[in-house]
Structure formats: structure tokens, C-alpha cells
Design an enzyme around this catalytic site. Structure first.
Site, short mmCIF file in Angstrom:
data_model
loop_
_atom_site.label_atom_id
_atom_site.label_comp_id
_atom_site.label_asym_id
_atom_site.label_seq_id
_atom_site.Cartn_x
_atom_site.Cartn_y
_atom_site.Cartn_z
N CYS A 1 -44.39 -9.28 4.40
CA CYS A 1 -45.15 -10.23 4.17
C CYS A 1 -46.45 -10.52 4.21
O CYS A 1 -47.01 -10.56 5.41
CB CYS A 1 -44.61 -11.50 4.99
SG CYS A 1 -45.20 -13.06 4.73
N CYS B 1 -48.13 -13.64 5.63
CA CYS B 1 -48.05 -13.69 7.05
C CYS B 1 -48.79 -12.61 7.85
O CYS B 1 -49.51 -13.30 8.74
CB CYS B 1 -46.68 -13.53 7.48
SG CYS B 1 -45.26 -14.11 6.62
N ASP B 2 -49.01 -11.54 7.46
CA ASP B 2 -49.64 -10.35 8.20
C ASP B 2 -50.65 -9.96 7.69
O ASP B 2 -51.52 -9.09 8.46
CB ASP B 2 -48.56 -9.25 8.44
CG ASP B 2 -47.24 -9.73 9.14
OD1 ASP B 2 -47.48 -10.87 10.05
OD2 ASP B 2 -46.22 -9.19 8.87
#
Ligand code: NAP
Length: 305
Positions: free
Chosen positions: A132, A135-136
Site C-alpha cells: 500500500c 499507507c506507507d
């Protein structure tokens, strides 16, 4: 007895919920993880009509959820372990063991990200291996990363990463990308992206954190090491149909076969979204499937009960 139990809270399940509850059906939506499905991982959705500036996957889902709640969709955060067809009615068994009786079921459990399955992938998940970028990505500011895959997800997320990182290698096993042309063109024109075609990842290497990849040339079998600080894996998805495979007819790739009313081989059981055998998997097609499935469920109930 519920009128409809919807399994899965992504765009298909939430759209089905909006249509079913607005149509006056007693509707329960079961979501074992978090509402939203895979689209919440997307930084920007730029092809969902009505949002000319684009909208984040998370914000789009918040809107879907508010609308479903407004019409009275009940939500259970239990997963579903199995479904049964008991002629007069159906039943859904939840992870807490309880059994819900319902007149119809809409299966909208979506698909999950595939793994590469190479050494190092599991060991470094959360330590440089990610599925992701939204997200990261921020953890890799000004660093060098690789994206594995050649589909829409890989290219879209590689483009997103260029806003944060110093360099993105896109590693693809062929020399032709699967992604749509507009994304291909953008990636080709982006100075921070370098393509490595005809290569697969044999091993993800590191110490405490990822520091490189062992790549294999698919033609010559030659091995080379690529230094990276992280790797984002987008190598397709697998439908979440394990729990229905004994009852529901699937295609050879494991997706649910439906007719144009979204009805499966079992009367009164419908499917919608990415879990369905369909030529296009987008938020708009998932939402459309959900609407059709809910309307078909309503007609089925009117005719049968
Ligand atoms: P996908 O279209 O199935 O692409 C998966 C990619 O991973 C392919 O390029 C495939 O290579 C590669 N791959 C598969 N297994 C591999 C392995 N073991 N090692 C290395 N590479 C491997 O999956 P996706 O990109 O996640 O997209 C899923 C669906 O969502 C698609 O229908 C897509 O159109 C849709 N989507 C749409 C949007 C959008 O419209 N904005 C955004 C994201 C996703 P090959 O090409 O050689 O098979």
C-alpha cells in the site's frame, strides 16, 4: 429474519446496502475487516464520475458509508465463514459462531492482494515490503524504492510514490505493460521512474530493513542485485471466494459467475463487485453491480415471500 445480508463492505457492498435499505429491505452488511475494501488504499480516484478534481479512496468510502447509514443499513463487523441455502431461506454463519437467517444474500467480498511468494517477502513485510503506497509511501521520503507489477495498480501507485521518493524502479516480468495507456504514458514521461522489463524478483534482501532485491532476467536467467530501500508489490488480486466455493459456481480463476441480474447459480444469492467474473473491475462497476444485485434481491423477495 433479514431480507438481505450483504457480505463485504467495499463499494459493491455499500452500494447494494444503499439500494436495498432505501428500497425498504431489512439489510445487514457484514464486514470482517474495515469498511471500504481495496479502494481505501488508493491515494486518488480520478475516474469516478462526479469528482472532476479526483477524490481519495478513503473520502469516497466515507461518503458511501454515510449514505448507507442514512438509509438504515445495519453493520456487523464479524466476518462470514459460510453460507447455506435452506430452500425457504438462506443462512450466513459469522466468525463468532452466530447464524443469521435471511431471504437473500449478496456476496460482495471482493479480492485480496497477491503475494510474490519469494524469500524475504514475509520477513520484511512492514520493514520495507509494502502492499500500500498510500499507507506507507511517506516512510520512504527521498529514498529509492521498487514497484513490482505492470497493471493499473502498479503504475498508478508508482506515480503516486514519485511525489515522495527520490527514484522508483518499476519491475515487470514482460516488456509490455498491462496498465491502461494514459497511465503508461504518464509513467514513461516521469523522470523519477525507471522501468526494468523482463525481470522477476527472486529474493528480497536486507538486514533489519530491506536494502536490495535479487532480480532474474526472464530471458537470460542472469541474476543482478538492485539496491532499494523498499519494495511495493502490486501483482494482481485473488477473489475471496474460498468460503462459498462449495455452493456457488465459479469460473476457472475462482470468480463468481452471475447472470445480468447478478444472480449466481443459487436462486436468491447474488454477487457484486470485484468478486464477480466481469471484464472490468472499477469502483463504478462495483457500485453498479451492487445496485443491480439489490434491485434483483428485492424483486426475488416480492415474487417468493
Ligand atoms: P492486474 O491488472 O491483474 O495486474 C497484475 C500485474 O502483476 C500484471 O502486470 C502481471 O503481469 C503482474 N504479475 C502477476 N503475478 C506476478 C508475479 N508472480 N510476478 C511478477 N509480476 C506478476 O492487477 P491490478 O493492477 O492490481 O488491477 C486489478 C484490477 O483493478 C484491474 O482490473 C485493474 O484495471 C483495476 N484497477 C483499476 C484502476 C483504475 O482504473 N484507476 C486502478 C487500479 C486497479 P502480466 O501483465 O505479465 O500478467
Amino acid at each position: 429474519m433479514h431480507d438481505v445480508v450483504i457480505i463485504g463492505g467495499g463499494p459493491a457492498g455499500l452500494a447494494a446496502g444503499i439500494y436495498a435499505a432505501r428500497g425498504g429491505l431489512k439489510t445487514l452488511l457484514c464486514e470482517g475487516k474495515i469498511l471500504g475494501g481495496q479502494i481505501v488504499l488508493s491515494f486518488e480516484v480520478e475516474n469516478y464520475p462526479g469528482f472532476p478534481q479526483g477524490i481519495s479512496g478513503m473520502e469516497l468510502i466515507e461518503n458511501f458509508t454515510k449514505q448507507a447509514e442514512k438509509f438504515g443499513v445495519e453493520t456487523s463487523y464479524e466476518g462470514v465463514t459460510c453460507i447455506n441455502d435452506e430452500r425457504e431461506c438462506k443462512s450466513v454463519t459469522l466468525t463468532n459462531g452466530s447464524c443469521i437467517k435471511t431471504k437473500t444474500i449478496i456476496i460482495a467480498a471482493g479480492a485480496s492482494a497477491n503475494k510474490l511468494g519469494c524469500p524475504g517477502e514475509k520477513k520484511f513485510t512492514g520493514k520495507g515490503v509494502s502492499y500500500c503506497a498510500t499507507c506507507d509511501g511517506a516512510f520512504f521520503r527521498n529514498k529509492t524504492v521498487a514497484v513490482v507489477g505492470g497493471g493499473d495498480s502498479a503504475i498508478e501507485e508508482a506515480l503516486y510514490l514519485t511525489n515522495l521518493v527520490k527514484k522508483v524502479y518499476i519491475i515487470h516480468r514482460r516488456d509490455q505493460l498491462r496498465a491502461i495507456k494514459i497511465l503508461q504514458d504518464r509513467a514513461m514521461q516521469n523522470d523519477k521512474i525507471e522501468f526494468i522489463f523482463n525481470h522477476t524478483v527472486k529474493e528480497i534482501q536486507g538486514d533489519k530493513f530491506v536494502n536490495g532485491l535479487m532480480l532474474e532476467n526472464t530471458k537470460t536467467k542472469e541474476l543482478t542485485r538492485l539496491s532499494v530501500d523498499g519494495v511495493f508489490i502490486y501483482v494482481g488480486t485473488t477473489p475471496n471466494t474460498e468460503f462459498v466455493k462449495d455452493l456457488i459456481k465459479l469460473d476457472e480463476e475462482g470468480y463468481i459467475i452471475t447472470d445480468e441480474k447478478m444472480e449466481t447459480n443459487v436462486e436468491g444469492i447474488f454477487a457484486a463487485g470485484d468478486i464477480r467474473s466481469t471484464p472490468l473491475r472499477q469502483v463504478i462497476t462495483a457500485a453498479s453491480d451492487g445496485a443491480i444485485a439489490a434491485s434483483s434481491a428485492q424483486k426475488y423477495i416480492e415474487a417468493k415471500f
